[in-house]
Scaffold this active site. Structure first.
Site, PDB file in Angstrom:
ATOM      1  N   ASP A  69     -43.186 -10.354 -13.344  1.00  0.00           N
ATOM      2  CA  ASP A  69     -41.878 -10.456 -13.130  1.00  0.00           C
ATOM      3  C   ASP A  69     -40.988 -10.881 -13.429  1.00  0.00           C
ATOM      4  O   ASP A  69     -40.898 -10.374 -14.637  1.00  0.00           O
ATOM      5  CB  ASP A  69     -42.285 -11.478 -11.394  1.00  0.00           C
ATOM      6  CG  ASP A  69     -41.446 -11.048 -10.491  1.00  0.00           C
ATOM      7  OD1 ASP A  69     -40.249 -11.643 -10.397  1.00  0.00           O
ATOM      8  OD2 ASP A  69     -42.013 -10.626  -9.143  1.00  0.00           O
ATOM      9  N   ASP A  70     -40.230 -11.739 -12.809  1.00  0.00           N
ATOM     10  CA  ASP A  70     -38.232 -11.651 -13.319  1.00  0.00           C
ATOM     11  C   ASP A  70     -38.620 -12.710 -14.894  1.00  0.00           C
ATOM     12  O   ASP A  70     -39.671 -13.184 -14.665  1.00  0.00           O
ATOM     13  CB  ASP A  70     -37.331 -12.417 -12.742  1.00  0.00           C
ATOM     14  CG  ASP A  70     -35.757 -11.908 -12.768  1.00  0.00           C
ATOM     15  OD1 ASP A  70     -36.020 -11.428 -14.419  1.00  0.00           O
ATOM     16  OD2 ASP A  70     -35.602 -12.122 -11.565  1.00  0.00           O
ATOM     17  N   LYS A 155     -42.737  -3.523  -9.705  1.00  0.00           N
ATOM     18  CA  LYS A 155     -41.469  -4.062  -8.041  1.00  0.00           C
ATOM     19  C   LYS A 155     -39.706  -3.364  -8.646  1.00  0.00           C
ATOM     20  O   LYS A 155     -39.222  -4.376  -9.249  1.00  0.00           O
ATOM     21  CB  LYS A 155     -42.052  -5.548  -8.124  1.00  0.00           C
ATOM     22  CG  LYS A 155     -41.011  -6.555  -7.527  1.00  0.00           C
ATOM     23  CD  LYS A 155     -41.502  -7.921  -6.794  1.00  0.00           C
ATOM     24  CE  LYS A 155     -41.311  -8.971  -6.199  1.00  0.00           C
ATOM     25  NZ  LYS A 155     -41.666  -9.956  -6.528  1.00  0.00           N
ATOM     26  N   ASP A 157     -36.419  -5.303  -7.376  1.00  0.00           N
ATOM     27  CA  ASP A 157     -36.050  -5.887  -6.447  1.00  0.00           C
ATOM     28  C   ASP A 157     -34.923  -5.254  -6.373  1.00  0.00           C
ATOM     29  O   ASP A 157     -34.188  -4.385  -6.533  1.00  0.00           O
ATOM     30  CB  ASP A 157     -35.494  -7.586  -7.560  1.00  0.00           C
ATOM     31  CG  ASP A 157     -35.781  -8.443  -6.794  1.00  0.00           C
ATOM     32  OD1 ASP A 157     -35.648  -8.089  -5.276  1.00  0.00           O
ATOM     33  OD2 ASP A 157     -35.889  -9.973  -7.140  1.00  0.00           O
ATOM     34  N   TRP A 200     -36.553  -7.183   0.968  1.00  0.00           N
ATOM     35  CA  TRP A 200     -36.609  -8.673   1.419  1.00  0.00           C
ATOM     36  C   TRP A 200     -36.437  -8.624   3.620  1.00  0.00           C
ATOM     37  O   TRP A 200     -36.124  -9.405   4.193  1.00  0.00           O
ATOM     38  CB  TRP A 200     -35.656  -9.960   1.410  1.00  0.00           C
ATOM     39  CG  TRP A 200     -34.852  -9.687  -0.579  1.00  0.00           C
ATOM     40  CD1 TRP A 200     -36.070  -9.779  -0.994  1.00  0.00           C
ATOM     41  CD2 TRP A 200     -34.106  -9.534  -1.346  1.00  0.00           C
ATOM     42  NE1 TRP A 200     -35.485  -9.823  -2.421  1.00  0.00           N
ATOM     43  CE2 TRP A 200     -34.202  -9.854  -2.198  1.00  0.00           C
ATOM     44  CE3 TRP A 200     -32.923  -8.821  -0.716  1.00  0.00           C
ATOM     45  CZ2 TRP A 200     -33.885  -9.605  -3.095  1.00  0.00           C
ATOM     46  CZ3 TRP A 200     -31.977  -8.597  -1.303  1.00  0.00           C
ATOM     47  CH2 TRP A 200     -32.348  -9.000  -2.513  1.00  0.00           C
ATOM     48  N   ARG A 215     -41.537  -5.029   1.168  1.00  0.00           N
ATOM     49  CA  ARG A 215     -41.369  -6.364   0.925  1.00  0.00           C
ATOM     50  C   ARG A 215     -40.957  -6.469   2.104  1.00  0.00           C
ATOM     51  O   ARG A 215     -39.965  -5.294   2.724  1.00  0.00           O
ATOM     52  CB  ARG A 215     -40.604  -7.044   0.505  1.00  0.00           C
ATOM     53  CG  ARG A 215     -41.404  -7.897  -1.295  1.00  0.00           C
ATOM     54  CD  ARG A 215     -41.945  -9.121  -0.673  1.00  0.00           C
ATOM     55  NE  ARG A 215     -40.999 -10.115  -0.405  1.00  0.00           N
ATOM     56  CZ  ARG A 215     -40.413 -10.887  -1.022  1.00  0.00           C
ATOM     57  NH1 ARG A 215     -40.807 -10.684  -2.520  1.00  0.00           N
ATOM     58  NH2 ARG A 215     -39.488 -11.464  -1.201  1.00  0.00           N
ATOM     59  N   ASP A 219     -38.133 -14.655   0.286  1.00  0.00           N
ATOM     60  CA  ASP A 219     -39.142 -14.955  -0.663  1.00  0.00           C
ATOM     61  C   ASP A 219     -40.462 -16.141   0.700  1.00  0.00           C
ATOM     62  O   ASP A 219     -39.692 -16.968   1.170  1.00  0.00           O
ATOM     63  CB  ASP A 219     -38.317 -15.755  -2.029  1.00  0.00           C
ATOM     64  CG  ASP A 219     -38.047 -14.983  -2.787  1.00  0.00           C
ATOM     65  OD1 ASP A 219     -37.487 -13.758  -2.202  1.00  0.00           O
ATOM     66  OD2 ASP A 219     -37.916 -14.784  -3.771  1.00  0.00           O
TER      67      ASP A 219
HETATM   68  C1  GAL Z   1     -36.829 -11.939  -5.545  1.00  0.00           C
HETATM   69  C2  GAL Z   1     -37.395 -11.535  -5.386  1.00  0.00           C
HETATM   70  C3  GAL Z   1     -38.775 -12.265  -5.637  1.00  0.00           C
HETATM   71  C4  GAL Z   1     -38.540 -12.689  -7.305  1.00  0.00           C
HETATM   72  C5  GAL Z   1     -37.551 -13.008  -8.118  1.00  0.00           C
HETATM   73  C6  GAL Z   1     -37.107 -12.606  -9.177  1.00  0.00           C
HETATM   74  O1  GAL Z   1     -35.309 -11.311  -5.190  1.00  0.00           O
HETATM   75  O2  GAL Z   1     -38.009 -11.848  -3.557  1.00  0.00           O
HETATM   76  O3  GAL Z   1     -39.914 -12.201  -5.199  1.00  0.00           O
HETATM   77  O4  GAL Z   1     -39.557 -11.246  -7.265  1.00  0.00           O
HETATM   78  O5  GAL Z   1     -36.761 -12.831  -7.303  1.00  0.00           O
HETATM   79  O6  GAL Z   1     -36.036 -13.543  -9.591  1.00  0.00           O
END
Ligand code: GAL
Length: 533
Positions: A69-70, A155, A157, A200, A215, A219
């Site tokens: 992920d990030d 993924k 965002d 989201w 999604r 979160d």
């Molecule tokens: C949010 C996302 C999370 C995660 C996060 C990373 O926007 O909903 O699941 O990926 O960013 O910064």
């Protein structure tokens, strides 16, 4: 000796290769770094989690993705615009990590943003991750991710394209941004990359054309409130899932501090609702209870069922819910049923076999506890603990025709949760006192495409059926009803805020039918449809 294909071989192929048979993917399973580590990830951490996925047996249980992920970004090369990786967290880049993941027979997922900056650069002070999103770099970044590095999943965002979450106040149109990214993925020549849209909220029915999952909420966090809210937001989205495209209820928080009953509800409902299953805890310190729960083969089979259906609400008293879905084969005598109790008290939840279209003697298997609980011939009644859920596989003797179809479970062609539905002309479901199931569909009409569709109306024989609609209106109106490709039938509505029933005689065919309502002006609130032979 010549080898002959036996019935058993065919059974194996049908049972083990649902994707090959039906031609679509089941929900993504795997592990993702975000819930436990946020941006604090690095190469050895990811490799250790991948090793643990194999060592714990979770890979064999079906979890086959390791998703970064990030947190891996290291800015962009100023001269070439090429993406760089974090100099401390990934000093050798992503290739060695990727190779390690692939060498374990796993797939690998990556993360990016539809705009210029990532969410971590905005919310987690990961300042090095500015200007690393896909905006303006679609082609090069997709080439890097999917061809040079070989990722299998992404993924995407949205912080960089949502002015509330980027310093530049950039707002973009999600349908356009995600379509551009989908085109860039297609241009790499790979047709097996799974894209997850992270906007989201349910972004609109266009999302099925670009993504394998999306999604539907903000979160998740490891609390009962969070799990309960996510389930609530997904209760009426089943019509949008299926055929390889799924509502994503977010990464799993199982094993991260909730009570055992809550962990069970969380995992079981994600399975029942066909959400992707991305484990979010540290795989190197799993408790035996967590491992057992997330490895439960019967719940996983429910999630990975070849039909790929999300369960719908069959019955509710407004506080507890009965959800149901077909498994293995549509309209058969086997159905999965969830009795879900989000309240803080023990509640007896009952559902008659007739309410889930089964009849005769039905065997009941408890899928969470993996045991047979006997046979029933009238109703399933269980005392469900607070925050608890029972998931049962029922095998009845006969399948009956369904007579009642709630509007809130139908497909709304323009359904979306991003904009005010009044402004953009999109139908939506909403609570209404006195409505069956406590819900109606509101705001159908004005645009021809702003309709409501029941896509799976099964009848036993060809013939003319009385199809009735319960509506609530406050003034005279008119709705048009269509069955399959037939001509529309005009139904006048008197306008009664206490509700009225209007009937149409529709020609239906044995097996599956599609029934649709559209309206030139704004339609009254639509509560449900009934079908009488
Ligand atoms: C949010 C996302 C999370 C995660 C996060 C990373 O926007 O909903 O699941 O990926 O960013 O910064």
């Amino acid at each position: 000796m010549r080898y002959k294909i036996s019935k058993f071989d065919i059974f194996l192929v049908v049972a083990l290769c649902p994707l090959a048979v039906l031609g679509f993917d089941t929900p993504t399973m795997g592990w993702s770094s975000w819930n436990t580590y946020r941006v604090n990830i690095n190469d050895s951490l990811i490799c250790h989690q991948a090793d643990a996925l194999v060592e714990t047996g979770l890979k064999n249980a079906g979890y086959n993705h390791i998703n970064i992920d990030d947190g891996y970004f290291g800015g962009r090369d100023e001269a070439t615009g090429m993406l760089k990786f974090h100099p401390v967290r990934f000093p050798n880049g992503l290739k060695p990590v990727m190779d390690h993941i692939h060498s374990l027979g796993l797939k690998a997922g990556i993360y990016s943003d539809a705009g210029a900056n990532t969410c971590g650069s905005f919310w987690d002070n990961d300042t090095i991750a500015r200007n690393v999103g896909l905006l303006g770099h679609e082609i090069n970044d997709c080439q890097l991710f999917f061809i040079e590095l070989g990722f299998d999943f992404i993924k995407v965002d949205y912080c960089g394209a949502d002015g509330n979450q980027n310093k530049q106040l950039y707002y973009y149109e999600p349908a356009e941004r995600y379509a551009a990214i989908a085109r860039a993925i297609a241009e790499t020549g790979r047709d097996d990359v799974r894209m997850n849209v992270c906007r989201w909220a349910f972004p609109g029915t266009w999302v099925r054309d670009v993504a394998t999952s999306w999604r539907t909420t903000t979160d998740i966090n490891p609390s009962w409130e969070s799990v309960r809210n996510i389930i609530a937001e997904n209760l009426y989205l089943s019509a949008y899932a299926g055929n390889g495209h799924y509502n994503d209820m977010d990464m799993l928080e199982v094993g991260r501090g909730m009570k055992p009953e809550e962990d069970r509800t969380h995992f079981a409902m994600w399975c029942m609702m066909s959400s992707p299953l991305l484990i979010g805890c540290d795989l190197t310190t799993l408790s035996p209870e967590t491992l057992e729960l997330i490895s439960n083969p019967e719940l996983i089979a429910l999630n990975q069922d070849a039909l790929g259906l999300q369960s719908y609400v069959a019955k509710t008293d407004g506080t507890t819910y009965v959800l149901v879905k077909d498994v293995e084969r549509r309209d058969s005598t086997t159905r999965a049923v969830a009795l879900y109790n989000p309240t803080d008290f023990v509640r007896r939840i009952s559902v008659g076999l007739d309410e889930i279209q089964l009849a005769g003697n039905a065997s009941v298997r408890d899928l969470i506890n993996r045991r047979n609980v006997g046979n029933i011939s009238d109703a399933l009644s269980v005392d469900v603990p607070p925050h608890g859920t029972g998931i049962y596989l029922l095998k009845g003797e006969c399948r009956r025709m369904r007579k009642l179809y709630e509007a809130e479970c139908a497909f709304l062609s323009r359904y979306q949760e991003l904009y005010n539905p009044g402004y953009v002309g999109s139908a939506y479901y909403a609570p209404r006192v006195g409505a069956s199931g406590g819900m109606v569909v509101r705001n159908v009409g004005l645009t021809p495409s702003n309709d409501i569709i029941w896509n799976n109306v099964r009848v036993d024989d060809d013939g003319t059926y009385t199809v009735s609609f319960k509506v609530f209106g406050d003034r005279p109106a008119e709705i048009m009803v269509y069955a399959n490709d037939g001509v529309g039938i005009k139904l006048p509505i008197k306008g009664n805020p206490d509700g009225e029933i209007v009937n149409a005689q529709l020609q239906l065919t044995k097996g599956n039918n599609v029934i649709r309502i559209a309206a030139r002006d704004k339609a009254p609130d639509i509560d449900y449809m009934t079908i009488i032979p």
